[in-house]
Design a protein around this motif. Structure first.
Motif, PDB file in Angstrom:
ATOM      1  N   ALA A 187      -3.752   5.909   4.483  1.00 29.09           N
ATOM      2  CA  ALA A 187      -3.058   4.620   4.423  1.00 29.09           C
ATOM      3  C   ALA A 187      -2.552   4.211   5.801  1.00 29.09           C
ATOM      4  CB  ALA A 187      -1.901   4.708   3.433  1.00 29.09           C
ATOM      5  N   GLY A 188      -2.045   5.183   6.587  1.00 26.14           N
ATOM      6  CA  GLY A 188      -1.571   4.889   7.935  1.00 26.14           C
ATOM      7  C   GLY A 188      -2.686   4.391   8.836  1.00 26.14           C
ATOM      8  N   VAL A 189      -3.859   4.998   8.742  1.00 25.89           N
ATOM      9  CA  VAL A 189      -4.998   4.550   9.560  1.00 25.89           C
ATOM     10  C   VAL A 189      -5.405   3.134   9.168  1.00 25.89           C
ATOM     11  CG1 VAL A 189      -7.419   4.987  10.083  1.00 25.89           C
ATOM     12  CG2 VAL A 189      -5.821   6.881   9.984  1.00 25.89           C
ATOM     13  N   ILE A 190      -5.432   2.852   7.868  1.00 21.34           N
ATOM     14  CA  ILE A 190      -5.804   1.504   7.402  1.00 21.34           C
ATOM     15  C   ILE A 190      -4.777   0.479   7.887  1.00 21.34           C
ATOM     16  CG2 ILE A 190      -5.995   0.076   5.334  1.00 21.34           C
ATOM     17  CD1 ILE A 190      -7.261   2.489   3.940  1.00 21.34           C
ATOM     18  N   ILE A 191      -3.486   0.796   7.763  1.00 19.09           N
ATOM     19  CA  ILE A 191      -2.443  -0.130   8.225  1.00 19.09           C
ATOM     20  C   ILE A 191      -2.534  -0.322   9.739  1.00 19.09           C
ATOM     21  CG2 ILE A 191       0.054  -0.388   8.478  1.00 19.09           C
ATOM     22  CD1 ILE A 191       0.325   1.107   5.784  1.00 19.09           C
ATOM     23  N   HIS A 192      -2.779   0.771  10.446  1.00 17.96           N
ATOM     24  CA  HIS A 192      -2.875   0.719  11.904  1.00 17.96           C
ATOM     25  C   HIS A 192      -4.030  -0.177  12.347  1.00 17.96           C
ATOM     26  CE1 HIS A 192      -0.856   2.370  15.306  1.00 17.96           C
ATOM     27  NE2 HIS A 192      -1.947   2.856  15.858  1.00 17.96           N
ATOM     28  N   ASN A 193      -5.161  -0.100  11.646  1.00 22.97           N
ATOM     29  CA  ASN A 193      -6.336  -0.893  12.016  1.00 22.97           C
ATOM     30  C   ASN A 193      -6.278  -2.313  11.483  1.00 22.97           C
ATOM     31  OD1 ASN A 193      -8.770   0.692  13.382  1.00 22.97           O
ATOM     32  ND2 ASN A 193      -7.674   2.130  12.073  1.00 22.97           N
ATOM     33  N   SER A 194      -5.486  -2.532  10.436  1.00 23.09           N
ATOM     34  CA  SER A 194      -5.384  -3.868   9.844  1.00 23.09           C
ATOM     35  C   SER A 194      -4.261  -4.674  10.477  1.00 23.09           C
ATOM     36  CB  SER A 194      -5.137  -3.756   8.333  1.00 23.09           C
ATOM     37  OG  SER A 194      -6.154  -3.020   7.722  1.00 23.09           O
ATOM     38  N   LYS A 195      -3.900  -4.325  11.691  1.00 26.21           N
ATOM     39  CA  LYS A 195      -2.840  -5.034  12.430  1.00 26.21           C
ATOM     40  C   LYS A 195      -1.519  -5.033  11.668  1.00 26.21           C
ATOM     41  CE  LYS A 195      -5.865  -5.956  15.546  1.00 26.21           C
ATOM     42  NZ  LYS A 195      -6.545  -4.686  15.678  1.00 26.21           N
ATOM     43  N   GLU A 196      -1.196  -3.854  11.111  1.00 24.86           N
ATOM     44  CA  GLU A 196       0.075  -3.585  10.444  1.00 24.86           C
ATOM     45  C   GLU A 196       0.252  -4.337   9.128  1.00 24.86           C
ATOM     46  OE1 GLU A 196       1.422  -1.091  11.834  1.00 24.86           O
ATOM     47  OE2 GLU A 196       0.191  -1.275  13.614  1.00 24.86           O
ATOM     48  N   TYR A 197      -0.822  -4.844   8.533  1.00 19.32           N
ATOM     49  CA  TYR A 197      -0.725  -5.400   7.178  1.00 19.32           C
ATOM     50  C   TYR A 197      -0.578  -4.256   6.183  1.00 19.32           C
ATOM     51  CZ  TYR A 197      -2.270 -10.038   8.727  1.00 19.32           C
ATOM     52  OH  TYR A 197      -2.367 -11.253   9.345  1.00 19.32           O
TER      53      TYR A 197
ATOM     54  N   PHE B 260      -7.702   3.404  -9.232  1.00 21.09           N
ATOM     55  CA  PHE B 260      -8.925   2.585  -9.133  1.00 21.09           C
ATOM     56  C   PHE B 260      -8.584   1.151  -8.761  1.00 21.09           C
ATOM     57  CE2 PHE B 260     -10.868   6.211 -10.968  1.00 21.09           C
ATOM     58  CZ  PHE B 260     -12.218   6.124 -10.652  1.00 21.09           C
ATOM     59  N   ARG B 261      -7.417   0.692  -9.136  1.00 23.35           N
ATOM     60  CA  ARG B 261      -6.965  -0.634  -8.681  1.00 23.35           C
ATOM     61  C   ARG B 261      -6.807  -0.641  -7.166  1.00 23.35           C
ATOM     62  NH1 ARG B 261      -1.626  -2.418  -7.737  1.00 23.35           N
ATOM     63  NH2 ARG B 261      -1.371  -4.686  -7.885  1.00 23.35           N
ATOM     64  N   LEU B 262      -6.223   0.420  -6.623  1.00 22.02           N
ATOM     65  CA  LEU B 262      -6.065   0.531  -5.172  1.00 22.02           C
ATOM     66  C   LEU B 262      -7.414   0.589  -4.475  1.00 22.02           C
ATOM     67  CD1 LEU B 262      -4.252   0.999  -2.687  1.00 22.02           C
ATOM     68  CD2 LEU B 262      -4.241   3.424  -3.250  1.00 22.02           C
ATOM     69  N   ILE B 263      -8.357   1.346  -5.053  1.00 18.71           N
ATOM     70  CA  ILE B 263      -9.704   1.433  -4.473  1.00 18.71           C
ATOM     71  C   ILE B 263     -10.371   0.063  -4.471  1.00 18.71           C
ATOM     72  CG2 ILE B 263     -12.020   2.378  -4.851  1.00 18.71           C
ATOM     73  CD1 ILE B 263     -10.667   4.944  -5.862  1.00 18.71           C
ATOM     74  N   TYR B 264     -10.214  -0.698  -5.554  1.00 23.53           N
ATOM     75  CA  TYR B 264     -10.840  -2.019  -5.618  1.00 23.53           C
ATOM     76  C   TYR B 264     -10.270  -2.959  -4.560  1.00 23.53           C
ATOM     77  CZ  TYR B 264     -11.775  -6.765  -7.052  1.00 23.53           C
ATOM     78  OH  TYR B 264     -12.137  -8.080  -7.037  1.00 23.53           O
ATOM     79  N   TYR B 265      -8.947  -3.023  -4.472  1.00 17.76           N
ATOM     80  CA  TYR B 265      -8.316  -3.986  -3.570  1.00 17.76           C
ATOM     81  C   TYR B 265      -8.533  -3.634  -2.103  1.00 17.76           C
ATOM     82  CZ  TYR B 265      -5.738  -7.024  -6.767  1.00 17.76           C
ATOM     83  OH  TYR B 265      -5.389  -7.972  -7.691  1.00 17.76           O
ATOM     84  N   SER B 266      -8.537  -2.344  -1.754  1.00 18.74           N
ATOM     85  CA  SER B 266      -8.557  -1.979  -0.333  1.00 18.74           C
ATOM     86  C   SER B 266      -9.941  -1.589   0.172  1.00 18.74           C
ATOM     87  CB  SER B 266      -7.581  -0.817  -0.085  1.00 18.74           C
ATOM     88  OG  SER B 266      -7.954   0.302  -0.846  1.00 18.74           O
ATOM     89  N   LEU B 267     -10.724  -0.901  -0.638  1.00 19.16           N
ATOM     90  CA  LEU B 267     -11.953  -0.312  -0.111  1.00 19.16           C
ATOM     91  C   LEU B 267     -13.219  -1.024  -0.555  1.00 19.16           C
ATOM     92  CD1 LEU B 267     -11.102   3.490  -0.525  1.00 19.16           C
ATOM     93  CD2 LEU B 267     -10.746   2.031   1.465  1.00 19.16           C
ATOM     94  N   SER B 268     -13.273  -1.466  -1.810  1.00 15.58           N
ATOM     95  CA  SER B 268     -14.565  -1.937  -2.311  1.00 15.58           C
ATOM     96  C   SER B 268     -14.595  -3.413  -2.675  1.00 15.58           C
ATOM     97  CB  SER B 268     -14.949  -1.127  -3.565  1.00 15.58           C
ATOM     98  OG  SER B 268     -14.057  -1.400  -4.622  1.00 15.58           O
TER      99      SER B 268
ATOM    100  N   LEU C 248       0.818  -1.218   0.000  1.00 14.66           N
ATOM    101  CA  LEU C 248       0.000   0.000   0.000  1.00 14.66           C
ATOM    102  C   LEU C 248       0.848   1.262   0.000  1.00 14.66           C
ATOM    103  CD1 LEU C 248      -2.724   1.457   0.252  1.00 14.66           C
ATOM    104  CD2 LEU C 248      -2.649   1.041   2.711  1.00 14.66           C
ATOM    105  N   LYS C 249       1.848   1.304   0.863  1.00 14.05           N
ATOM    106  CA  LYS C 249       2.678   2.509   0.949  1.00 14.05           C
ATOM    107  C   LYS C 249       3.546   2.693  -0.292  1.00 14.05           C
ATOM    108  CE  LYS C 249       4.644   3.666   4.810  1.00 14.05           C
ATOM    109  NZ  LYS C 249       5.448   3.601   6.052  1.00 14.05           N
ATOM    110  N   LYS C 250       4.012   1.594  -0.882  1.00 16.06           N
ATOM    111  CA  LYS C 250       4.846   1.716  -2.073  1.00 16.06           C
ATOM    112  C   LYS C 250       4.037   2.184  -3.278  1.00 16.06           C
ATOM    113  CE  LYS C 250       8.709  -1.309  -0.958  1.00 16.06           C
ATOM    114  NZ  LYS C 250       9.528  -2.461  -1.358  1.00 16.06           N
ATOM    115  N   ILE C 251       2.772   1.808  -3.347  1.00 19.18           N
ATOM    116  CA  ILE C 251       1.917   2.307  -4.430  1.00 19.18           C
ATOM    117  C   ILE C 251       1.799   3.820  -4.344  1.00 19.18           C
ATOM    118  CG2 ILE C 251      -0.447   2.339  -5.316  1.00 19.18           C
ATOM    119  CD1 ILE C 251      -0.664  -0.604  -4.493  1.00 19.18           C
ATOM    120  N   ILE C 252       1.573   4.331  -3.138  1.00 18.45           N
ATOM    121  CA  ILE C 252       1.445   5.780  -2.974  1.00 18.45           C
ATOM    122  C   ILE C 252       2.793   6.460  -3.205  1.00 18.45           C
ATOM    123  CG2 ILE C 252       0.662   7.589  -1.398  1.00 18.45           C
ATOM    124  CD1 ILE C 252      -0.987   5.487   0.056  1.00 18.45           C
ATOM    125  N   ALA C 253       3.898   5.794  -2.813  1.00 22.50           N
ATOM    126  CA  ALA C 253       5.229   6.358  -3.064  1.00 22.50           C
ATOM    127  C   ALA C 253       5.501   6.464  -4.561  1.00 22.50           C
ATOM    128  CB  ALA C 253       6.289   5.487  -2.393  1.00 22.50           C
TER     129      ALA C 253
END
Length: 576
Positions: free
Chosen positions: A316-326, A397-405, A271-276
């Motif tokens: 992304a940090g909130v999602i990682i924080h809540n997903s037990k650092e995944y 939109f790939r990121l939205i599909y995999y993480s949110l929807s 997730l972080k590398k995609i945004i980087a």
């Protein structure tokens, strides 16, 4: 509220007030056209003066305002994100040093004082990348600091070449630097320094590797501090680059960078590398339009991008924080049901990144594309612009599909919610900037709009490419997941496109390893070999022998030598 969060609340309050004050000063300076340059003679030794210079114009005020505003949100956000960290105070001081180094670089019109902020950013970024003490962070920090040292050396050599001009305050000389000779070398060195800091090809590998740092640091680094330092340096030197061959070189390198980053992000699962990689792509956009001669547009996109990119990393940090650092997006999915506020902010930042009309990214990105299409660029650059725009929407939109929807993939780890008030409040504050920042900046920086004359096909091209990229990014990945991973059949192509064209390999095992071995050999043969024999030790022996001979003459031993010489001459004469 705990003691730690109180500190960050106070920091946020102070930085927010400072940011608002600097924004007002920037508006005043922009309307009045006033530029203040302050010079303070720090020390005078013989005829050499050491002067501390500051430039206070609308650009430095506005950039400082945005840096302080984003830093305030990041510090407040860190109060909850880093709450359980044992070295919390050290982290806070490092982030503040990071902001101070960026501030020193922004207000410096002097190449020597710029070096202080430049090196400060490099040093503190290394300390933050290796903050989590493990082997991966250590390797990433070493790659980051070694890549950036190339730019530091280029700045040092530029300082030496500025002797030829007569001073280090480059703001006085950039319009008068000619083409040819040492001036071309100066331009190449400045561009090289900016390329290393802004991670352009072939120095792109360190930017995704720097994701080993904590997420609040990534939010600050990728929005308004470290990676934008190279773009800001080029903006200040932009008058020097006009009508030079360096400009054409910079255009093709930046276009290749934004295409390579967009392509790599479509095959990345971290997730972080995609945004980087999206940051790397947007840096290519900024430098490409700057190389076409539009420094004001590059600065406009730099500020607009800072707002939504900081927000994107926070989400992304909130999602990682809540997903037990995944951090693998394949382990997420369906998070919109559990984290509606975070999902809304993330979608907002993603749409701003894509250039959705009337969000922050639209005003700068659309104008950049239209001005680039109007300019005299070749077909390759034109195609790279169009493809990079489509790839940006595709990986978003790939990121939205995999993480949110998509489908929920966290199995039993279902305790996910927007429970952290501190982190969500920080995101809401930046969301306002992601919505209104673009129009506000366009009114300020461009009170008289650009005159753009284009055909209907060119005008609608960014919109068509974006729609096509979004459709491919969402539907193709949906098919890829539901129909037995079709990408495995094209494994070789996926490896080439998804590995940033083997740049991380070349930067670590290739160039760095061989470069270090070559440096060791040069050190043995040069510094510890012939250079030492003819240099340090050779000079020492020559000076000592000369001194001894001189001492003999000074001791009035010349008469004794002459007497001995005469005696031997007489003896030889009688013998013969």
């Amino acid at each position: 509220m705990s003691w730690k969060i109180k500190i960050h609340f106070n920091s946020m309050l102070f930085l927010c007030l400072t940011s608002f004050s600097l924004l007002l000063l920037s508006i005043y300076s922009l309307n009045s056209g006033v530029v203040n340059i302050i010079e303070w003679e720090f020390m005078s030794l013989n005829s050499c003066s050491i002067v501390v210079s500051l430039i206070l114009d609308w650009m430095s005020f506005m950039f400082l305002s945005f840096v302080f505003f984003i830093s305030s949100m990041v510090l407040f956000y860190s109060g909850d994100y880093m709450l359980g960290d044992l070295n919390f105070n050290r982290f806070m001081y490092l982030v503040l040093c990071f902001v101070a180094s960026m501030g020193a670089l922004i207000v410096s019109p002097n190449l020597i004082s710029i070096l202080l902020g430049w090196d400060g950013l490099g040093l503190v970024s290394y300390a933050l990348v290796i903050y989590y003490s493990n082997e991966k962070s250590s390797n990433a920090g070493m790659l980051t600091v070694l890549s950036n040292r190339v730019g530091d050396v280029a700045i040092l050599l530029s300082i030496a070449l500025m002797f030829n001009i007569g001073g280090w305050n480059f703001v006085y000389y950039t319009e008068y630097i000619e083409n040819g000779g040492l001036y071309n070398l100066l331009k190449v060195l400045v561009v090289l320094a900016a390329m290393t800091k802004s991670a352009q090809i072939p120095f792109s590998a360190w930017l995704p590797a720097a994701m080993a740092a904590p997420t609040p640091v990534s939010s600050l680094v990728h929005s308004s501090t470290l990676v934008t330092a190279g773009v800001y340096l080029l903006i200040r030197f932009s008058n020097m680059l006009y009508d030079s061959k360096v400009q054409s070189f910079l255009l093709i390198i930046s276009c290749l960078t934004m295409f390579m980053a967009g392509l790599g992000a479509n095959f990345e699962y971290d997730l972080k590398k995609i945004i980087a990689l999206s940051t790397l792509s947007q840096l290519g956009v900024m430098i490409s339009i700057l190389s076409l001669g539009f420094a004001d547009l590059a600065f406009f996109h730099l500020l607009a991008h800072a707002l939504f990119k900081a927000l994107l990393f926070m989400c992304a940090g909130v999602i990682i924080h809540n997903s037990k650092e995944y951090q693998d997006i394949r382990c997420m999915g369906g998070l919109a049901e559990f984290m509606p506020l975070t999902s809304m902010c993330m979608n907002l930042a993603n749409l701003a990144l894509c250039g959705m009309p009337f969000l922050a990214g639209f005003y700068s990105k659309d104008m950049i594309l239209e001005v680039a299409f109007m300019s005299e660029i070749n077909f390759i650059s034109f195609m790279l612009y169009a493809l990079a725009t489509g790839l940006t929407v595709c990986y978003t939109f790939r990121l939205i599909y995999y993480s949110l929807s998509g489908n929920f993939n966290l199995s039993s780890l279902s305790l996910i919610s927007d429970s952290s008030v501190v982190m969500t409040n920080s995101m809401v504050g930046l969301s306002v900037g992601a919505i209104m920042g673009g129009c506000f900046l366009s009114w300020l920086i461009f009170p008289e709009p650009y005159m753009i004359c284009m055909s209907l096909e060119f005008k609608t091209l960014p919109l068509l490419v974006s729609i096509l990229g979004g459709f491919i990014g969402y539907m193709l990945n949906n098919m890829n997941v539901n129909f037995n991973l079709k990408s495995l059949g094209l494994y070789s192509g996926v490896v080439v496109m998804g590995s940033m064209w083997f740049m991380p390999f070349l930067s670590t095992f290739g160039l760095n390893l061989k470069g270090l071995k070559f440096g060791q050999m040069i050190s043995k043969i040069g510094d510890g070999g012939w250079s030492e024999f003819y240099g340090g030790q050779g000079s020492y022996k020559f000076i000592m022998n000369s001194s001894n001979n001189l001492q003999i003459f000074q001791d009035n031993s010349v008469k004794m030598i002459m007497k001995i010489f005469m005696i031997w001459f007489i003896i030889l004469f009688f013998i013969i």
